[in-house]
Scaffold this motif. Structure first.
Motif, short mmCIF file in Angstrom:
data_model
loop_
_atom_site.label_atom_id
_atom_site.label_comp_id
_atom_site.label_asym_id
_atom_site.label_seq_id
_atom_site.Cartn_x
_atom_site.Cartn_y
_atom_site.Cartn_z
N PHE A 73 -67.55 -7.50 30.15
CA PHE A 73 -67.98 -8.74 30.81
C PHE A 73 -69.36 -8.55 31.43
O PHE A 73 -69.71 -7.47 31.89
CB PHE A 73 -66.98 -9.14 31.89
N LYS A 103 -68.66 -12.84 27.87
CA LYS A 103 -67.94 -11.75 27.21
C LYS A 103 -68.90 -11.03 26.27
O LYS A 103 -69.58 -11.66 25.47
CB LYS A 103 -66.72 -12.27 26.46
N GLU A 112 -72.34 -5.76 34.79
CA GLU A 112 -71.42 -5.59 33.68
C GLU A 112 -70.17 -4.91 34.22
O GLU A 112 -70.26 -4.09 35.14
CB GLU A 112 -72.05 -4.78 32.55
N TYR A 144 -72.47 -10.68 33.91
CA TYR A 144 -72.83 -11.78 34.81
C TYR A 144 -74.32 -11.64 35.10
O TYR A 144 -74.75 -10.58 35.56
CB TYR A 144 -72.04 -11.70 36.12
N GLU A 196 -69.07 -16.10 33.65
CA GLU A 196 -68.78 -14.85 32.96
C GLU A 196 -69.19 -14.97 31.50
O GLU A 196 -68.99 -16.00 30.87
CB GLU A 196 -67.27 -14.61 33.06
N SER A 242 -62.56 -8.62 34.30
CA SER A 242 -63.08 -9.90 34.77
C SER A 242 -63.25 -9.88 36.30
O SER A 242 -62.40 -9.36 37.02
CB SER A 242 -62.11 -11.01 34.36
#
Length: 134
Positions: free
Chosen positions: A7, A131, A99, A9, A129, A103
């Motif tokens: 994940f 992926k 990263e 951001y 978020e 989640s």
């Protein structure tokens, strides 16, 4: 297999002042003082690995990692930019990239004020978020 960072951001950060008539000027913002705080929460029942880097025009830091326990939280503030090996004289504007192996809840808090004044504006944004397909 090593821990997979699944994940990502990308959080906008603005850590600067725009004071007309001084060396602290910026064409990106109106006159004032701007700060960002990013709150990171692991809502899961297991610890996750996270890594963070700073990306500003012309500079991308190395990733720095840590483990975030179950239901644990951490944060980033403008004062921590120097922890990424980046030194700015008059502030920075760019991204904090996070990263993780699980989640997360990532929330950015933006404040602004006139020079020498109290906070006059605050905004709280949930960071979406992404992926990673690695």
């Amino acid at each position: 297999m090593a821990d997979a960072f699944k994940f990502q951001y990308a959080t906008k950060i603005i850590c600067t002042s725009h004071i007309p008539g001084t060396s602290q000027t910026s064409d990106a913002v109106l006159p004032g003082v701007y700060q960002t705080a990013v709150n990171i929460h692991n809502p899961g029942r297991r610890a996750v690995k996270i890594r963070k880097k700073i990306a500003v025009p012309g500079i991308v830091s190395d990733f720095f990692g840590e483990e975030l326990g179950a239901d644990g939280a951490t944060r980033f503030t403008c004062r921590q930019i120097q922890d990424f090996g980046i030194t700015f004289i008059h502030g920075a504007e760019g991204f904090l990239v996070i990263e993780s192996t699980g989640s997360l809840d990532v929330v950015a808090v933006y404040t602004a004020s006139p020079r020498g004044g109290e906070v006059s504006s605050i905004d709280v944004e949930h960071v979406p978020e992404r992926k990673l397909g690695r």
